[in-house]
Design a protein around this motif. Structure first.
Motif, mmCIF file in Angstrom:
data_model
loop_
_atom_site.group_PDB
_atom_site.id
_atom_site.type_symbol
_atom_site.label_atom_id
_atom_site.label_comp_id
_atom_site.label_asym_id
_atom_site.label_seq_id
_atom_site.Cartn_x
_atom_site.Cartn_y
_atom_site.Cartn_z
ATOM 1 N N CYS A 116 -22.932 -6.243 -50.790
ATOM 2 C CA CYS A 116 -23.924 -6.371 -51.868
ATOM 3 C C CYS A 116 -23.798 -7.720 -52.564
ATOM 4 O O CYS A 116 -24.805 -8.343 -52.915
ATOM 5 N N ASN A 117 -22.566 -8.176 -52.773
ATOM 6 C CA ASN A 117 -22.354 -9.466 -53.420
ATOM 7 C C ASN A 117 -22.959 -10.577 -52.569
ATOM 8 O O ASN A 117 -23.630 -11.483 -53.069
ATOM 9 N N LEU A 118 -22.755 -10.483 -51.264
ATOM 10 C CA LEU A 118 -23.312 -11.477 -50.339
ATOM 11 C C LEU A 118 -24.846 -11.414 -50.339
ATOM 12 O O LEU A 118 -25.526 -12.447 -50.372
ATOM 13 N N LYS A 119 -25.392 -10.193 -50.331
ATOM 14 C CA LYS A 119 -26.854 -10.009 -50.334
ATOM 15 C C LYS A 119 -27.469 -10.586 -51.609
ATOM 16 O O LYS A 119 -28.506 -11.251 -51.562
ATOM 17 N N LYS A 120 -26.811 -10.358 -52.744
ATOM 18 C CA LYS A 120 -27.335 -10.850 -54.023
ATOM 19 C C LYS A 120 -27.238 -12.365 -54.098
ATOM 20 O O LYS A 120 -28.149 -13.030 -54.589
ATOM 21 N N GLY A 121 -26.132 -12.894 -53.581
ATOM 22 C CA GLY A 121 -25.960 -14.347 -53.568
ATOM 23 C C GLY A 121 -26.017 -14.953 -54.954
ATOM 24 O O GLY A 121 -25.541 -14.375 -55.919
ATOM 25 N N GLY A 122 -26.634 -16.102 -55.084
ATOM 26 C CA GLY A 122 -26.713 -16.822 -56.352
ATOM 27 C C GLY A 122 -27.944 -16.469 -57.162
ATOM 28 O O GLY A 122 -28.456 -17.301 -57.911
ATOM 29 N N ARG A 123 -28.403 -15.226 -57.032
ATOM 30 C CA ARG A 123 -29.596 -14.782 -57.756
ATOM 31 C C ARG A 123 -29.231 -13.716 -58.779
ATOM 32 O O ARG A 123 -28.162 -13.120 -58.724
ATOM 33 N N THR A 124 -30.130 -13.455 -59.692
ATOM 34 C CA THR A 124 -29.955 -12.333 -60.614
ATOM 35 C C THR A 124 -30.311 -11.055 -59.850
ATOM 36 O O THR A 124 -30.973 -11.121 -58.794
ATOM 37 N N PRO A 125 -29.909 -9.890 -60.345
ATOM 38 C CA PRO A 125 -30.301 -8.642 -59.664
ATOM 39 C C PRO A 125 -31.822 -8.521 -59.512
ATOM 40 O O PRO A 125 -32.305 -8.106 -58.461
ATOM 41 N N ARG A 126 -32.561 -8.915 -60.532
ATOM 42 C CA ARG A 126 -34.032 -8.828 -60.452
ATOM 43 C C ARG A 126 -34.558 -9.731 -59.330
ATOM 44 O O ARG A 126 -35.401 -9.311 -58.538
ATOM 45 N N GLU A 127 -34.044 -10.959 -59.259
ATOM 46 C CA GLU A 127 -34.491 -11.890 -58.214
ATOM 47 C C GLU A 127 -34.135 -11.376 -56.820
ATOM 48 O O GLU A 127 -34.867 -11.617 -55.864
ATOM 49 N N ALA A 128 -33.014 -10.652 -56.709
ATOM 50 C CA ALA A 128 -32.571 -10.125 -55.409
ATOM 51 C C ALA A 128 -33.140 -8.736 -55.126
ATOM 52 O O ALA A 128 -32.831 -8.138 -54.095
ATOM 53 N N HIS A 129 -33.939 -8.201 -56.054
ATOM 54 C CA HIS A 129 -34.503 -6.843 -55.929
ATOM 55 C C HIS A 129 -33.400 -5.803 -55.772
ATOM 56 O O HIS A 129 -33.469 -4.916 -54.916
ATOM 57 N N MET A 130 -32.379 -5.939 -56.622
ATOM 58 C CA MET A 130 -31.247 -5.004 -56.630
ATOM 59 C C MET A 130 -31.106 -4.449 -58.048
ATOM 60 O O MET A 130 -31.397 -5.142 -59.026
ATOM 61 N N THR A 131 -30.657 -3.204 -58.146
ATOM 62 C CA THR A 131 -30.525 -2.552 -59.445
ATOM 63 C C THR A 131 -29.066 -2.193 -59.715
ATOM 64 O O THR A 131 -28.394 -1.625 -58.853
ATOM 65 N N LEU A 132 -28.613 -2.505 -60.919
ATOM 66 C CA LEU A 132 -27.258 -2.118 -61.340
ATOM 67 C C LEU A 132 -27.257 -0.645 -61.744
ATOM 68 O O LEU A 132 -28.198 -0.185 -62.415
ATOM 69 N N ALA A 133 -26.224 0.088 -61.358
ATOM 70 C CA ALA A 133 -26.094 1.488 -61.756
ATOM 71 C C ALA A 133 -25.953 1.587 -63.271
ATOM 72 O O ALA A 133 -26.531 2.476 -63.902
ATOM 73 N N GLU A 134 -25.167 0.683 -63.864
ATOM 74 C CA GLU A 134 -24.978 0.642 -65.314
ATOM 75 C C GLU A 134 -24.907 -0.811 -65.746
ATOM 76 O O GLU A 134 -24.335 -1.642 -65.049
ATOM 77 N N GLU A 135 -25.478 -1.107 -66.902
ATOM 78 C CA GLU A 135 -25.381 -2.451 -67.455
ATOM 79 C C GLU A 135 -23.917 -2.711 -67.834
ATOM 80 O O GLU A 135 -23.260 -1.842 -68.402
ATOM 81 N N PRO A 136 -23.400 -3.877 -67.515
ATOM 82 C CA PRO A 136 -22.011 -4.168 -67.858
ATOM 83 C C PRO A 136 -21.812 -4.273 -69.376
ATOM 84 O O PRO A 136 -22.639 -4.862 -70.071
#
Length: 188
Positions: A132-152
Motif C-alpha cells: 500500500c505504501n508503494l501504491k500510494k507513493g508520493g501522493r496524498t490518499p485522495r490523490e492515490a484514491h485510497m482511504t484511511l481506516a482511521e484518521e491519524p
C-alpha cells in the motif's frame, strides 16, 4: 510435590511491576523486571512483594523466594502522551495497515508526503503495509484514491495501554492473574 517454578531458571522468573495503585506500569510492553532488579529494589525498600515464585535464590547466609509480582512504594505518574516511535505508531494502529488491514510487512506512511511539506508527526503518519505504501507513493490518499481506516491522531498513553491489552505476551505467570486483564489462559 512437583511445582514448575522449582525447575525454572531464575532468568525465566521476571517480576511483574505494579504502580503504587496496583495497576501495571505498562501493558505493552508488559512492565517486567529481571529477578536481579526486583531483588535489588526489595532491598532498597522501593517495592513491596505482592506474590512470589516457588523458586528460591541463595547466598551463603540468605535464602529468598523470587518475587513474581512487586508494587512500587511511590506512585509513578505516567506521561500523558507517549513518545513517537515506530512501535508506538504500530500499536496505535493495532499493527494493521490503515489502508487495507493487512498485518504483515508493515511500514509507516506520511499521509501528506514529505515532498509536499508533510511532517513526521502523530497526526501525519499512519501504519501501512509495504504494497500500500508503494501504491500510494508520493501522493496524498485522495490523490492515490485510497482511504484511511482511521484518521491519524496523537494518542494518549492510556489509549496505547488499552490497545496493548489486545496483544498479550507469550508468557504470563499464574500469580499475575489478578493484576492483568487479558482473556487468555495463563501458564503455571
Amino acid at each position: 510435590m512437583y511445582h514448575p517454578d522449582l525447575l525454572r531458571h531464575p532468568d525465566s522468573c521476571p517480576a511483574l511491576v505494579l504502580n503504587a495503585d496496583y495497576t501495571p506500569l505498562s501493558y505493552y510492553p508488559l512492565s517486567l523486571w529481571s529477578w536481579q532488579t526486583a531483588i535489588k529494589a526489595v532491598f532498597l525498600e522501593r517495592v513491596d512483594i505482592v506474590a512470589h515464585y516457588q523458586r528460591e535464590v541463595h547466598s551463603p547466609n540468605f535464602t529468598m523466594q523470587l518475587p513474581s509480582v512487586i508494587a512500587l512504594r511511590q506512585y509513578v505518574r505516567p506521561s500523558e502522551y507517549p513518545a513517537f516511535t515506530r512501535f508506538n505508531l504500530f500499536l496505535r494502529d493495532r499493527f494493521a495497515c490503515q489502508y487495507c488491514g493487512k498485518t504483515s510487512d508493515l511500514t509507516f506512511d506520511h499521509v501528506i508526503p514529505r515532498a509536499q511539506g508533510g511532517r513526521t508527526t502523530w497526526e501525519n503518519v499512519a501504519t501501512a503495509c509495504a504494497p500500500c505504501n508503494l501504491k500510494k507513493g508520493g501522493r496524498t490518499p485522495r490523490e492515490a484514491h485510497m482511504t484511511l481506516a482511521e484518521e491519524p491522531i496523537r494518542p494518549t498513553s492510556w489509549q496505547l495501554q488499552e490497545h496493548g491489552r489486545s496483544f498479550p505476551p507469550n508468557y504470563l505467570h499464574t500469580s499475575w492473574r489478578d493484576w492483568l486483564y487479558w482473556d487468555i489462559e495463563l501458564e503455571a
